[in-house]
Scaffold this active site. Structure first.
Site, PDB file in Angstrom:
ATOM      1  N   TRP A  23      10.282  -6.299  25.700  1.00 24.47           N
ATOM      2  CA  TRP A  23      11.650  -6.526  26.158  1.00 24.47           C
ATOM      3  C   TRP A  23      11.703  -7.889  26.833  1.00 24.47           C
ATOM      4  CZ3 TRP A  23      13.894  -4.820  31.364  1.00 24.47           C
ATOM      5  CH2 TRP A  23      15.289  -4.962  31.370  1.00 24.47           C
ATOM      6  N   ASP A  43       6.648   1.067  31.954  1.00 27.26           N
ATOM      7  CA  ASP A  43       8.101   0.961  31.856  1.00 27.26           C
ATOM      8  C   ASP A  43       8.591   2.202  31.112  1.00 27.26           C
ATOM      9  OD1 ASP A  43      10.748   0.354  31.542  1.00 27.26           O
ATOM     10  OD2 ASP A  43      10.441  -1.611  30.637  1.00 27.26           O
ATOM     11  N   LYS A 102      19.659   5.263  29.493  1.00 30.99           N
ATOM     12  CA  LYS A 102      19.729   5.772  28.118  1.00 30.99           C
ATOM     13  C   LYS A 102      19.751   7.303  28.078  1.00 30.99           C
ATOM     14  CE  LYS A 102      19.122   1.567  26.364  1.00 30.99           C
ATOM     15  NZ  LYS A 102      18.820   0.777  27.556  1.00 30.99           N
TER      16      LYS A 102
END
Length: 439
Positions: free
Chosen positions: A171, A252, A288
């Site tokens: 990312w 993460d 999310k």
């Protein structure tokens, strides 16, 4: 006088060496110092240069300006239903109605105790040894990005001069988050463009060759941007390797439950590392998996050796967080708390994350089937092998440009698509366009 000049030369050289060393270990200090030397207030900001546009947000702006009715946006990482509309979870709606009468007082610096307890149980498992021994510290953060930033600041402060290794690719925001905290960033092998899969041997070698005690950033599941994850067997091997090298794992965890539809399964890597005796950090997001994109709900967790150490770590996290934002917001965290603590709402959440992940999985299959129907003879198996919101298609930057300019299909130039943007209504058009540019 000759001796004087030799002595003066020695002093200058030593001072230069000290400055170069300090510059390497404390880049933030010298960035600020350089800025103070090069600019002074003159009543305006004429010395401020225009920054580059964020590639994802820039893509969205271009999409919004496009008036073609066929346009498709595959750039933004947010879930959409099959009508390409934002989806608010039913459990979130119900939780929102229940907390309507809650007050709006400040939360503690590290977040409300009930939220922290429930989040810890979700990450590590309700029967986890690390929770029973009280050696975990979990604090509320401003979503996953905030959790990563707290972690970066913590590591810069308590593991100074330690390089951090990121998967290649990762990312994009990982780089500035760590660099802005003054951490040197390096990369380890991850994605193989030739196979659209994992370069596991090279990954393992890079981690083995990293200096002992390095920070290793790991995506828990649904790797962004590739959608390529290690297998459980590979995770077990990586855990042992990282432990042997005395590296510090930093997870993460942006998609727990959203990747496979099973929050327990998606936490495999974290729980395996905990089982293997690692002390590590986790940045958790509820954007999310709860659809709480704008509420910025997340957490940062650290595992310690014992309860006493955990208490001291928490005290220092409070000191670190206080000047950053004082206290975390409560609305989104109250929603997450209400869902996770209520048996019925939690069961409904499990159903809904299965529904969301199931739609994405079905769109992967539908795209591959449509490509075959169009007559494509390429091997698109990687689309269904990958997992989560994103897919690395294997398309070249030139092919991506053609899709944008000729077909009004928007995706990042590295070939990454957000599968959530594919619907039963546009999958045929997308497949036709992809086949045309890859013939």
């Amino acid at each position: 006088s000759k001796l004087f000049f030799l002595l003066l030369f020695f002093v200058v050289e030593m001072a230069s060496l000290l400055i170069r060393t300090a510059r390497a270990h404390s880049p933030r200090l010298f960035v600020r110092a350089a800025a103070s030397r090069s600019m002074s207030w003159a009543g305006n900001w004429d010395g401020v240069e225009m920054g580059p546009e964020d590639p994802i947000l820039g893509l969205s702006q271009a999409f919004l300006k496009d008036t073609d009715p066929r346009k498709v946006n595959l750039g933004v990482g947010a879930y959409r239903d099959d009508n390409n509309k934002p989806y608010t979870l039913k459990c979130v709606k119900e939780a929102s109605s229940r907390i309507a009468s809650f007050d709006h007082e400040y939360a503690p610096i590290v977040g409300k105790p009930e939220f922290r307890k429930l989040v810890s149980e979700l990450i590590y498992g309700e029967d986890s040894e690390v929770l029973a021994s009280k050696r975990n510290v979990t604090v509320q953060s401003l979503s996953g990005t905030g959790g990563l930033r707290i972690g970066a600041e913590w590591l810069a402060r308590f593991l100074p001069n330690t390089p951090a290794y990121l998967p290649k690719p990762t990312w994009a925001n990982h780089f500035p988050i760590l660099r802005d905290a003054g951490i040197e960033v390096r990369e380890y092998a991850y994605y193989d463009p030739a196979t659209c899969g994992l370069r596991f041997t090279d990954l393992r070698n890079d981690i083995a060759n990293a200096p002992a005690g390095s920070i290793i950033l790991l995506h828990v599941c649904a790797h962004n941007p590739t959608g390529v994850d290690p297998t459980p067997e590979q995770w077990i091997e990586l855990s042992q390797l990282i432990k042997d090298k005395k590296h510090f794992p930093f997870f993460d965890n942006a998609y727990q439950g959203f990747a496979s539809g099973d929050a327990e399964r998606d936490a495999f890597a974290i729980r395996q590392f905990a089982k293997d005796g690692h002390n590590f950090a986790v940045a958790q997001s509820f954007a999310k998996n709860f659809g709480l994109y704008g509420e910025r709900v997340g957490s940062f967790s650290l595992l310690t050796n014992n309860a006493d150490e955990a208490s001291r770590v928490e005290s220092q996290l409070k000191i670190l967080i206080r000047p950053m934002y004082s206290n975390p917001p409560i609305y989104g965290s109250n929603i997450v708390t209400e869902v996770l603590k209520d048996k019925e709402l939690r069961a409904l959440w499990y159903e809904e994350i299965k529904l969301m992940s199931g739609r994405i999985i079905s769109m992967r299959t539908a795209l591959v089937d449509a490509l075959k129907k169009e007559g494509s003879t390429r091997n698109w198996k990687h689309i269904t092998d990958q997992i989560g919101m994103f897919c690395f298609t294997g398309l070249t930057p030139e092919q991506v440009d053609i899709l944008k300019n000729d077909y009004h299909i928007y995706l990042t130039r590295n070939g990454r698509i957000s599968v959530a943007g594919i619907t039963s209504g546009n999958v045929g058009y997308l497949a036709r366009a992809m086949h045309d540019v890859t013939k």
